[in-house]
Design an enzyme around this catalytic site. Structure first.
Site, PDB file in Angstrom:
ATOM      1  N   LYS A  12       0.851  -1.209   0.000  1.00 61.03           N
ATOM      2  CA  LYS A  12       0.000   0.000   0.000  1.00 61.03           C
ATOM      3  C   LYS A  12       0.875   1.244   0.000  1.00 61.03           C
ATOM      4  O   LYS A  12       2.045   1.198   0.425  1.00 61.03           O
ATOM      5  CB  LYS A  12      -0.957   0.035   1.203  1.00 61.03           C
ATOM      6  N   ASP A 138      -2.267  -1.192  10.421  1.00 54.31           N
ATOM      7  CA  ASP A 138      -2.636  -1.117   9.001  1.00 54.31           C
ATOM      8  C   ASP A 138      -2.995  -2.478   8.396  1.00 54.31           C
ATOM      9  O   ASP A 138      -3.209  -2.585   7.192  1.00 54.31           O
ATOM     10  CB  ASP A 138      -1.546  -0.401   8.183  1.00 54.31           C
TER      11      ASP A 138
END
Ligand code: C5P
Length: 302
Positions: A12, A138
């Site tokens: 990401k 995350d």
């Protein structure tokens, strides 16, 4: 009965990272816009005859013991579902480490999703995200992927319309790996929270609006609105990253920014050809470069 599964686990980037508060638990309240990108590890999980969890990785620098997030993900599911047997987890590492690209988190997310499928546990996405949040801030995003707004410590997610056509140049200095706790501690100890340029200008809402618009102007607007509070803590300690960012900004890109706690610096390009030219211009023996597109998912069949 299936005895193995092979999954891709996407990295990401943070298109937006604003620190909005110091929390009593030592973490920070955040507003982030996260985007999956087509730079993936491959995670193979194979059932074995014992209860053991064995982790192996193609990159010898990755620790394969109990500190590995993939190991922790498997152990967490074993403790919740004692009938799960042992497994061998093989990580083919492509996502660089200490890069702010959530490589370790993506591996853990793939292990959660893979075990759920391999042992037919029937976990819902929100149950998977709850388990993921116990492992790291995350990791819920790495389970869901695509484009999302993240708040809290990063684990509270609101999906946004997919930014599927973003073309990105991802640059990582080989010698610079940054510890995430160090970046946040530096931000806190230097008192950098006091000034919030982003909040005053309402930048996160502007970026959400640009993404929601989802038309040909979106990449240009997103490029202009890129924001990362951690740059103020990290970049002063790493002049090489400042010069890499300047090199990217001098290359006719739509915007350039550090991802997460670094050390990746990425640029948004208008199209694939431009991205290739930018990549050629900044690549050196010390800098690895990937040209990638954004992805609408994060964990998928290899
Ligand atoms: O949650 P995770 O273990 O991935 O976080 C790694 C480190 O990053 C934490 O130990 C903390 O130092 C920092 N962090 C933070 N605030 C957040 C997320 C992470 O301070 N919201």
């Amino acid at each position: 009965m299936t005895s193995r599964i092979s999954l891709k686990a996407a990295a990401k980037i943070n298109l937006y990272l604003e620190i909005t508060g110091n929390r009593a638990d030592g973490y920070h309240d955040l507003v982030m816009i996260l985007q999956s990108i087509d730079l993936c590890d491959r995670v193979d999980i194979r059932k074995i005859g014992t209860d053991e969890i064995q982790v192996a990785c193609t990159n010898p620098e990755v620790p394969c013991d109990r500190t590995n997030l993939a190991y922790k993900a498997a152990a967490l599911l074993q403790s919740s579902f004692p009938d799960i047997g042992g497994m061998e987890i093989l990580i083919d590492k492509q996502i660089p480490m200490g890069a702010g690209l959530a490589g370790g988190s993506a591996n853990a997310a793939a292990v959660l999703v893979g075990i759920d499928r391999l042992w037919d546990l029937g976990l819902t996405q929100s149950q998977l995200c709850e388990l993921a949040a116990q492992l790291g801030s995350d990791i819920p995003f790495c389970v869901i992927g695509g484009t999302a707004l993240a708040t809290g410590r990063g684990e509270i997610l609101s999906p946004l319309p997919d930014l599927t056509d973003l073309v990105l140049v991802i640059c990582k200095h080989r010698q610079i790996a940054i510890s995430t706790p160090w970046a946040y501690q530096t931000f806190r100890s230097q008192g950098l929270l006091v000034t919030s340029q982003a909040r005053n200008q309402n930048l996160s809402s502007q970026m959400v609006a640009a993404i929601a618009l989802n038309d040909e102007s979106t990449p240009v607007k997103v490029g202009r609105l890129l924001y990362n509070d951690l740059e103020r803590a990290v970049l002063p300690a790493y002049p090489q990253l400042v010069s890499l960012k300047n090199d990217l900004l001098n290359q006719e890109c739509l915007g350039a920014m550090m991802s997460g706690s670094g050390s990746t610096i990425f640029a948004i390009a208008a199209d694939f050809d431009r991205a290739q030219k930018i990549a050629e211009a900044v690549k050196t023996d010390d800098i690895d470069v990937w040209v990638v597109k954004s992805l609408a998912r994060s964990i998928f069949d290899a």
